[in-house]
Design a protein around this motif. Structure first.
Motif, PDB file in Angstrom:
ATOM      1  N   ILE A 161       0.858  -1.190   0.000  1.00  0.00           N
ATOM      2  CA  ILE A 161       0.000   0.000   0.000  1.00  0.00           C
ATOM      3  C   ILE A 161       0.888   1.232   0.000  1.00  0.00           C
ATOM      4  O   ILE A 161       1.745   1.402   0.876  1.00  0.00           O
ATOM      5  N   LEU A 162       0.686   2.084  -1.000  1.00  0.00           N
ATOM      6  CA  LEU A 162       1.355   3.375  -1.085  1.00  0.00           C
ATOM      7  C   LEU A 162       0.338   4.439  -0.692  1.00  0.00           C
ATOM      8  O   LEU A 162      -0.779   4.455  -1.207  1.00  0.00           O
ATOM      9  N   ASP A 163       0.718   5.310   0.250  1.00  0.00           N
ATOM     10  CA  ASP A 163      -0.151   6.420   0.633  1.00  0.00           C
ATOM     11  C   ASP A 163       0.081   7.560  -0.354  1.00  0.00           C
ATOM     12  O   ASP A 163       1.218   8.013  -0.534  1.00  0.00           O
ATOM     13  N   ILE A 164      -0.989   8.026  -0.980  1.00  0.00           N
ATOM     14  CA  ILE A 164      -0.941   9.224  -1.806  1.00  0.00           C
ATOM     15  C   ILE A 164      -1.694  10.298  -1.029  1.00  0.00           C
ATOM     16  O   ILE A 164      -2.849  10.091  -0.653  1.00  0.00           O
ATOM     17  N   CYS A 165      -1.031  11.407  -0.742  1.00  0.00           N
ATOM     18  CA  CYS A 165      -1.580  12.427   0.160  1.00  0.00           C
ATOM     19  C   CYS A 165      -1.576  13.797  -0.515  1.00  0.00           C
ATOM     20  O   CYS A 165      -0.717  14.086  -1.334  1.00  0.00           O
ATOM     21  N   ALA A 166      -2.514  14.643  -0.091  1.00  0.00           N
ATOM     22  CA  ALA A 166      -2.582  16.013  -0.589  1.00  0.00           C
ATOM     23  C   ALA A 166      -3.056  16.937   0.512  1.00  0.00           C
ATOM     24  O   ALA A 166      -4.012  16.603   1.239  1.00  0.00           O
ATOM     25  N   TYR A 167      -2.402  18.081   0.649  1.00  0.00           N
ATOM     26  CA  TYR A 167      -2.853  19.091   1.604  1.00  0.00           C
ATOM     27  C   TYR A 167      -4.170  19.669   1.123  1.00  0.00           C
ATOM     28  O   TYR A 167      -4.365  19.911  -0.079  1.00  0.00           O
ATOM     29  N   LEU A 168      -5.082  19.870   2.070  1.00  0.00           N
ATOM     30  CA  LEU A 168      -6.431  20.337   1.774  1.00  0.00           C
ATOM     31  C   LEU A 168      -6.647  21.769   2.243  1.00  0.00           C
ATOM     32  O   LEU A 168      -5.927  22.271   3.098  1.00  0.00           O
ATOM     33  N   VAL A 169      -7.677  22.401   1.693  1.00  0.00           N
ATOM     34  CA  VAL A 169      -8.071  23.746   2.111  1.00  0.00           C
ATOM     35  C   VAL A 169      -8.699  23.642   3.480  1.00  0.00           C
ATOM     36  O   VAL A 169      -9.480  22.765   3.756  1.00  0.00           O
TER      37      VAL A 169
END
Length: 169
Positions: A161-169
């Motif tokens: 499992i690879l975590d794909i992350c993004a900062y949110l508003v």
């Protein structure tokens, strides 16, 4: 490749310590794979593991990316999130990132096939995060988070499992 979990996580204020790459550093296939190999061969993650970390945050290797400047220049960092007051080892770069919420997508698949990397995997993950109704930060970071043991210990099918992350508003 499939998405097995999507959730929101709070990130503390961190210092990303690593090495910064740009589009000019991509290899002939458009990736930064050779730099990852260099990181392991040179023991650079071992050096970062000796820096002041944040429990539950600093244990993971990162591929972090963002667009910067008026011209939208692309940056790709290999490194780790460490404590804001961590010393930066010689030969490494650093940037501080404010506390915030991130959307996290667990992407399940075979690392060796390459399916977890690239635009298809990224687009699938960003679509899953967007489907939750969350908005991406305009000046935010996007990350490939290589968590141990999710990414480092393959299951009986040889998948991780690879975590794909993004900062949110």
């Amino acid at each position: 490749m499939e998405i097995v979990k999507v959730y929101k996580e709070s990130m503390p204020h961190v210092k990303l310590i690593g090495k910064r790459y740009t589009n000019e550093d991509r290899d002939e296939t458009g990736t930064f794979a050779g730099y990852w190999q260099q990181w392991f061969a040179e023991g650079w993650f071992d050096i970062l593991n000796q820096c002041k970390g944040i429990s539950g945050v600093s244990e993971d290797f990162l591929g972090a990316m963002r667009m910067t400047g008026a011209d939208g220049s692309f940056e790709y960092w290999i490194g780790a999130f460490l404590a804001p007051d961590a010393d930066v080892p010689e030969g490494f770069d650093a940037v501080e990132i404010s506390a915030g919420e991130i959307g996290v997508c667990w992407l399940y698949g075979n690392e060796k096939s390459g399916e977890l990397f690239g635009m298809d995997a990224s687009n699938m993950s960003m679509a899953a995060i967007s489907a939750e109704g969350w908005k991406f930060s305009d000046d935010g970071w996007f990350m490939e988070r290589y968590n141990s043991p999710r990414f480092t210990t393959p299951d009986e099918k040889g998948n991780v499992i690879l975590d794909i992350c993004a900062y949110l508003v």
